[in-house]
Write a protein that holds these residues in place. Structure first.
Motif, PDB file in Angstrom:
ATOM      1  N   PRO A  10       0.902  -1.223  -0.050  1.00 36.59           N
ATOM      2  CA  PRO A  10      -0.069  -0.079  -0.054  1.00 36.59           C
ATOM      3  C   PRO A  10       0.649   1.223  -0.037  1.00 36.59           C
ATOM      4  O   PRO A  10       1.880   1.224   0.752  1.00 36.59           O
ATOM      5  N   ALA A  12       0.984   5.836  -0.110  1.00 42.58           N
ATOM      6  CA  ALA A  12       0.197   6.876   0.141  1.00 42.58           C
ATOM      7  C   ALA A  12       0.055   7.695  -1.306  1.00 42.58           C
ATOM      8  O   ALA A  12      -1.036   8.429  -1.440  1.00 42.58           O
ATOM      9  N   THR A  36      -4.789   3.336 -10.004  1.00 44.42           N
ATOM     10  CA  THR A  36      -4.878   2.873  -8.516  1.00 44.42           C
ATOM     11  C   THR A  36      -3.782   1.867  -8.184  1.00 44.42           C
ATOM     12  O   THR A  36      -3.728   1.486  -7.091  1.00 44.42           O
ATOM     13  N   SER A  37      -2.931   1.304  -9.275  1.00 42.10           N
ATOM     14  CA  SER A  37      -2.033   0.603  -9.128  1.00 42.10           C
ATOM     15  C   SER A  37      -0.654   0.660 -10.075  1.00 42.10           C
ATOM     16  O   SER A  37      -1.030   1.073 -11.069  1.00 42.10           O
ATOM     17  N   THR A  52      -3.115   2.173  -4.343  1.00 40.57           N
ATOM     18  CA  THR A  52      -3.257   2.899  -3.434  1.00 40.57           C
ATOM     19  C   THR A  52      -4.017   2.589  -2.466  1.00 40.57           C
ATOM     20  O   THR A  52      -4.333   1.371  -2.362  1.00 40.57           O
ATOM     21  N   HIS A  53      -4.287   3.478  -1.167  1.00 45.18           N
ATOM     22  CA  HIS A  53      -5.001   2.873  -0.012  1.00 45.18           C
ATOM     23  C   HIS A  53      -6.165   2.284  -0.295  1.00 45.18           C
ATOM     24  O   HIS A  53      -6.788   1.271   0.254  1.00 45.18           O
ATOM     25  N   TRP A  56      -5.815  -1.141  -2.044  1.00 45.81           N
ATOM     26  CA  TRP A  56      -5.486  -1.959  -1.027  1.00 45.81           C
ATOM     27  C   TRP A  56      -6.650  -2.258  -0.201  1.00 45.81           C
ATOM     28  O   TRP A  56      -6.617  -3.626  -0.011  1.00 45.81           O
ATOM     29  N   HIS A  57      -7.576  -1.568   0.045  1.00 43.43           N
ATOM     30  CA  HIS A  57      -8.660  -1.991   1.145  1.00 43.43           C
ATOM     31  C   HIS A  57      -9.692  -2.923   0.277  1.00 43.43           C
ATOM     32  O   HIS A  57     -10.592  -3.275   0.857  1.00 43.43           O
ATOM     33  N   PRO A  63      -5.743  -3.308   8.917  1.00 36.44           N
ATOM     34  CA  PRO A  63      -5.272  -2.000   8.709  1.00 36.44           C
ATOM     35  C   PRO A  63      -4.033  -1.847   7.988  1.00 36.44           C
ATOM     36  O   PRO A  63      -3.408  -3.044   7.975  1.00 36.44           O
ATOM     37  N   ILE A  64      -3.624  -0.862   7.415  1.00 37.09           N
ATOM     38  CA  ILE A  64      -2.421  -0.569   6.884  1.00 37.09           C
ATOM     39  C   ILE A  64      -1.205  -0.345   7.871  1.00 37.09           C
ATOM     40  O   ILE A  64      -1.679   0.639   8.857  1.00 37.09           O
ATOM     41  N   ASP A 118       6.713   4.917   1.959  1.00 38.61           N
ATOM     42  CA  ASP A 118       5.756   4.484   2.991  1.00 38.61           C
ATOM     43  C   ASP A 118       6.175   3.619   4.094  1.00 38.61           C
ATOM     44  O   ASP A 118       5.584   3.202   4.895  1.00 38.61           O
TER      45      ASP A 118
END
Length: 137
Positions: A10, A12, A36-37, A52-53, A56-57, A63-64, A118
């Protein structure tokens, strides 16, 4: 067929993370990248997927980890001691934090670690396999 590994990370800021990974020697695969990736090629069998977060979700509700944690250390082999130093210099020049762990120099093994933008921890390492065989007896 050789087995492959896909390291999903992930990030930011996807654009900055992509530029960082290009600077340390990975190549972006446009075919498997979007807003997004970014699919970053480390070798024929190792791909680093920057997500992107939000992306990832889509895969996990866990949680990251904060950038100050150490969940995993990814070691990547280099062709020489100089290549280890060059990867760390590139990481430092492009916003990474180098030598977050002590430099290890055992003669036949040399490694240095860095954190990306990150906080993901990487270890650039070189090993003289012939000398390692003699060192392990």
């Amino acid at each position: 067929m050789s087995r492959m590994i896909f390291v999903n990370l992930p990030v930011a800021d996807l654009a900055k993370a992509t530029a960082f990974y290009e600077a340390i020697g990975l190549t972006k695969n446009q075919q498997f990248s979007d807003e997004t990736s970014a699919s970053m090629i480390l070798s024929d069998t190792i791909i680093v997927a920057l997500l992107t977060h939000a992306k990832w979700h889509m895969f996990t509700s866990r949680p990251i980890a904060p950038a100050t944690s150490s969940e995993v250390m990814l070691a990547v082999s280099c062709d020489s001691r100089d290549a280890v130093d060059a990867m760390n210099q590139a990481a430092a020049t492009h916003g990474g934090t180098v030598d977050i762990n002590p430099v290890q120099d055992l003669g036949f093994l040399y490694n240095r670690s860095f954190a990306d933008l990150d906080g993901h921890v990487w270890e650039a390492m070189w090993m003289d396999m012939a000398a390692a065989d003699g060192a392990t007896g």
